[in-house]
Scaffold this active site. Sequence first.
Site, mmCIF file in Angstrom:
data_model
loop_
_atom_site.group_PDB
_atom_site.id
_atom_site.type_symbol
_atom_site.label_atom_id
_atom_site.label_comp_id
_atom_site.label_asym_id
_atom_site.label_seq_id
_atom_site.Cartn_x
_atom_site.Cartn_y
_atom_site.Cartn_z
ATOM 1 N N CYS A 73 0.808 -1.220 0.000
ATOM 2 C CA CYS A 73 0.000 0.000 0.000
ATOM 3 C C CYS A 73 0.840 1.270 0.000
ATOM 4 O O CYS A 73 1.886 1.332 0.639
ATOM 5 C CB CYS A 73 -0.884 0.030 1.235
ATOM 6 S SG CYS A 73 -1.914 -1.409 1.407
ATOM 7 N N ARG A 76 5.129 0.185 -5.995
ATOM 8 C CA ARG A 76 5.093 -0.627 -4.781
ATOM 9 C C ARG A 76 4.192 -1.859 -4.958
ATOM 10 O O ARG A 76 4.275 -2.788 -4.162
ATOM 11 C CB ARG A 76 4.570 0.209 -3.612
ATOM 12 C CG ARG A 76 5.475 1.355 -3.260
ATOM 13 C CD ARG A 76 4.801 2.313 -2.312
ATOM 14 N NE ARG A 76 4.623 1.763 -0.988
ATOM 15 C CZ ARG A 76 5.490 1.843 -0.001
ATOM 16 N NH1 ARG A 76 6.639 2.442 -0.198
ATOM 17 N NH2 ARG A 76 5.250 1.327 1.181
ATOM 18 N N TRP A 102 -2.760 -2.792 -1.664
ATOM 19 C CA TRP A 102 -2.341 -4.161 -1.991
ATOM 20 C C TRP A 102 -3.084 -5.037 -0.999
ATOM 21 O O TRP A 102 -2.782 -5.031 0.191
ATOM 22 C CB TRP A 102 -0.829 -4.284 -1.834
ATOM 23 C CG TRP A 102 -0.245 -5.557 -2.351
ATOM 24 C CD1 TRP A 102 0.168 -5.822 -3.616
ATOM 25 C CD2 TRP A 102 0.042 -6.752 -1.597
ATOM 26 N NE1 TRP A 102 0.670 -7.101 -3.708
ATOM 27 C CE2 TRP A 102 0.604 -7.688 -2.485
ATOM 28 C CE3 TRP A 102 -0.136 -7.123 -0.264
ATOM 29 C CZ2 TRP A 102 0.994 -8.968 -2.077
ATOM 30 C CZ3 TRP A 102 0.249 -8.397 0.149
ATOM 31 C CH2 TRP A 102 0.811 -9.292 -0.773
ATOM 32 N N ASN A 129 -1.416 1.655 5.720
ATOM 33 C CA ASN A 129 -0.490 0.663 5.168
ATOM 34 C C ASN A 129 -0.045 -0.211 6.323
ATOM 35 O O ASN A 129 0.404 0.305 7.348
ATOM 36 C CB ASN A 129 0.710 1.391 4.531
ATOM 37 C CG ASN A 129 1.814 0.432 4.113
ATOM 38 O OD1 ASN A 129 1.575 -0.760 3.961
ATOM 39 N ND2 ASN A 129 3.007 0.949 3.942
ATOM 40 N N GLY A 130 -0.187 -1.538 6.169
ATOM 41 C CA GLY A 130 0.208 -2.445 7.257
ATOM 42 C C GLY A 130 -0.945 -3.378 7.579
ATOM 43 O O GLY A 130 -1.842 -3.570 6.762
ATOM 44 N N GLU A 142 18.806 -16.307 -8.890
ATOM 45 C CA GLU A 142 18.306 -14.968 -9.207
ATOM 46 C C GLU A 142 17.760 -14.913 -10.642
ATOM 47 O O GLU A 142 16.719 -14.306 -10.892
ATOM 48 C CB GLU A 142 19.427 -13.937 -9.002
ATOM 49 C CG GLU A 142 19.062 -12.502 -9.341
ATOM 50 C CD GLU A 142 17.927 -11.905 -8.514
ATOM 51 O OE1 GLU A 142 17.474 -12.543 -7.555
ATOM 52 O OE2 GLU A 142 17.469 -10.804 -8.861
ATOM 53 N N LYS A 145 13.926 -13.871 -11.466
ATOM 54 C CA LYS A 145 13.594 -12.756 -12.368
ATOM 55 C C LYS A 145 12.582 -13.217 -13.400
ATOM 56 O O LYS A 145 11.599 -12.553 -13.674
ATOM 57 C CB LYS A 145 14.831 -12.236 -13.118
ATOM 58 C CG LYS A 145 15.790 -11.322 -12.426
ATOM 59 C CD LYS A 145 15.301 -9.937 -12.139
ATOM 60 C CE LYS A 145 14.533 -9.869 -10.879
ATOM 61 N NZ LYS A 145 15.085 -9.767 -9.630
ATOM 62 N N GLU A 169 9.123 -13.872 -11.848
ATOM 63 C CA GLU A 169 8.459 -12.649 -11.400
ATOM 64 C C GLU A 169 7.774 -11.911 -12.546
ATOM 65 O O GLU A 169 6.649 -11.468 -12.409
ATOM 66 C CB GLU A 169 9.489 -11.678 -10.784
ATOM 67 C CG GLU A 169 9.926 -12.038 -9.392
ATOM 68 C CD GLU A 169 10.964 -11.065 -8.855
ATOM 69 O OE1 GLU A 169 10.852 -10.684 -7.681
ATOM 70 O OE2 GLU A 169 11.887 -10.653 -9.593
ATOM 71 N N HIS A 185 19.145 -36.146 -8.907
ATOM 72 C CA HIS A 185 18.501 -36.756 -7.737
ATOM 73 C C HIS A 185 17.005 -36.467 -7.712
ATOM 74 O O HIS A 185 16.401 -36.428 -6.641
ATOM 75 C CB HIS A 185 19.180 -36.260 -6.458
ATOM 76 C CG HIS A 185 20.625 -36.641 -6.395
ATOM 77 N ND1 HIS A 185 21.042 -37.949 -6.289
ATOM 78 C CD2 HIS A 185 21.747 -35.897 -6.489
ATOM 79 C CE1 HIS A 185 22.371 -37.989 -6.289
ATOM 80 N NE2 HIS A 185 22.827 -36.751 -6.421
ATOM 81 N N LYS A 230 6.803 -4.183 -4.337
ATOM 82 C CA LYS A 230 8.236 -3.853 -4.262
ATOM 83 C C LYS A 230 8.709 -3.879 -2.823
ATOM 84 O O LYS A 230 9.782 -4.363 -2.516
ATOM 85 C CB LYS A 230 8.438 -2.449 -4.854
ATOM 86 C CG LYS A 230 9.865 -1.952 -4.796
ATOM 87 C CD LYS A 230 10.558 -2.219 -6.083
ATOM 88 C CE LYS A 230 12.021 -1.888 -6.057
ATOM 89 N NZ LYS A 230 12.786 -2.900 -6.793
HETATM 90 C C1 G6P Z 1 9.910 -8.070 -2.535
HETATM 91 C C2 G6P Z 1 10.398 -7.635 -3.902
HETATM 92 C C3 G6P Z 1 11.714 -8.317 -4.236
HETATM 93 C C4 G6P Z 1 12.733 -8.056 -3.139
HETATM 94 C C5 G6P Z 1 12.206 -8.491 -1.777
HETATM 95 C C6 G6P Z 1 13.111 -8.036 -0.649
HETATM 96 O O1 G6P Z 1 9.521 -9.392 -2.572
HETATM 97 O O2 G6P Z 1 9.426 -7.922 -4.879
HETATM 98 O O3 G6P Z 1 12.208 -7.818 -5.462
HETATM 99 O O4 G6P Z 1 13.922 -8.733 -3.434
HETATM 100 O O5 G6P Z 1 10.926 -7.885 -1.546
HETATM 101 O O6 G6P Z 1 13.087 -6.635 -0.589
HETATM 102 P P1 G6P Z 1 14.183 -5.751 0.105
HETATM 103 O O7 G6P Z 1 13.699 -4.345 -0.072
HETATM 104 O O8 G6P Z 1 14.199 -6.158 1.549
HETATM 105 O O9 G6P Z 1 15.476 -6.002 -0.569
#
Ligand code: G6P
Length: 610
Positions: free
Chosen positions: A2, A27, A76, A102-103, A482, A486, A489, A505, A605
């Site tokens: 949010c 966000r 959100w 937010n929260g 990673e 990516k 996501e 395995h 985010k």
């Molecule tokens: C969310 C984002 C990711 C990020 C993770 C950790 O899940 O979508 O891209 O890696 O949070 O976020 P931070 O701000 O703690 O690195």
Amino acid sequence: MCGIVGFIGKEEAAPILLDGLSRLEYRGYDSAGLAVYGEDNGVRVVKTKGRLQALFDLTQGGATLHGAVGLGHTRWATHGEPSDVNSHPHVSERGRFVVVHNGIIENYAELREFLQRKGVRFASQTDSEVVAQLLEYHYREDFLEAVRKTLGQLRGAYALGILCADAPDKLVAVRKDSPLVLGHGDDFQMLASDVTAVIKYTREVTYLDNGELAIITAQGFQVYDSYFQPVEKERHHVDWEISAAEKGGYEHFMAKEIMEQPEAFRKTVFPRIRDGRVVLDDLCFDRDYLGKLDKIYIIACGSSYHVGMVAKYNFERLLRKPVEVALASEFRYSEPIVTKSTLALVISQSGETIDTLTAMREAKRLGARVLSIVNVVGSSIARESDDVLYTWAGPEIAVATTKAYSTQMALTYLIALYFADLMQTISREEYSEVVSELLLVPTKLEQILAQRDSVQYFASLYFNQPSIFFIGRNIDYAIGLEGSLKLKEISYIHSEAYAAGELKHGTISLIEPGTLVVALASYGPLFEKMMSNIVEVKSRGADVVGLTVESRVEGIHRIADHVMEVPDTHPMLLPSLDVVPLQLFAYYIALQRGCDIDKPRNLAKSVTVE
Ligand code: G6P
């Protein structure tokens, strides 16, 4: 998660609130809303499920809402599905209080029941609405007293923006665990979840600390601590340009941020290298402390956790100390073995991820010293750590991280070198070699980016795959994690990253003719072993895109269908180069599939709820 924006001043609030919300879109959200107070109409609220554009259309860009004070919100969903009625702002039954939140209000169910017993009727299924209704319940013609009584009953995490129709000359902002920042103009004040929403209007900001409350009027503001005692706050000047948070000609923020990586790496690393030595002015570790370390715990979430997975290999090799990498959400509830001789390295782009923040507090409580790697200056994790190193990546807007990952990685190299030097566990030759190579990384990144067309070509061959595997060994495996994340996501293709030796395995049963396997084979010592693993999947019919360094391209060309290459470098720095083709691969695949690259479905985010 949010996003909150608030404005109080002389101008029409709605267009400013909409602009602020558009800068918080990154966000992640599923609905949006505005509340504006005007002398003629009182409070008017417009809110809707869906993208900000829908809110923009409904209000004709804010033109249909008149008034110089208001609140905006992007939601959100946590409690209650995404819908018009569950969107914020929430208004109390009698229409007096307007709240954006937010929260999570953890005790919302009992508060809701309590209020319902008193005859209050709720409009939504959200936890947030209880705040508006509780304010109304406690209201006896004293706005602040109602706020004070309401806060006394709330449990959980919250950033709140509150407007009272009986006192429209002020807004109240409250911060507990979820971030809030105030922006100060000559004749207006703003509040927001982060500075990107206010910097078009002002660079002068104040970060609220945990437990603080601010009363904001058009002329100024006063902050109070959790005991409602006035506190003096330090003002900050934000020195990055608004253009840093705009696309600058790129189709997506993600593309722009991928391309910014050479510069972000330079900014993060070069000022910290002087005369061939790593200089971390902000840190004061000594040999004695490091020698007695029993363990380094790396704590993070998402891509930051993947940085930790790479760092483990580099730290253990250079420092000969055990390193454990923990998902923050698991760490906290796993009775972790932490002592006064444990160093917790906390990695977070936003510095606000609630799982990471709470895990960090737990590590501290158990006696660990906390060193954090953070991108957002003044964020909660930065402020609560014993030591902090900032990545100087600038604002990262795309939900899928790229330049923040790269700069976090860069700082782990510097920390490894700094510690190894103090502990005398690295030879002079290797130290000098790594430092010289570090300075070449940005140019090598530019080389890789200049060849992005070839990655786009591979993406055009494979964008319809139902599933893609990433395999590698050692550091290559950690980078594969990673690359796979990516892809998942932003393209929504199922993907798994596997340690190449582990594939047989179990997971090799999923390899069938045409399955795409991205094979990372840049780590020299295990190159031959990787070749055998590639042959294993080729024999089951897989298509293989290899990723290796220039000097080994020939070796892999004989086996793989296609090869992506990066320049040679010191093995410990390979992640910085290898990750870029993988980011591009995910980006171009998502582009071909027509995905919403900067705002992938369901993702946020900055994750400020557990
Ligand atoms: C969310 C984002 C990711 C990020 C993770 C950790 O899940 O979508 O891209 O890696 O949070 O976020 P931070 O701000 O703690 O690195």
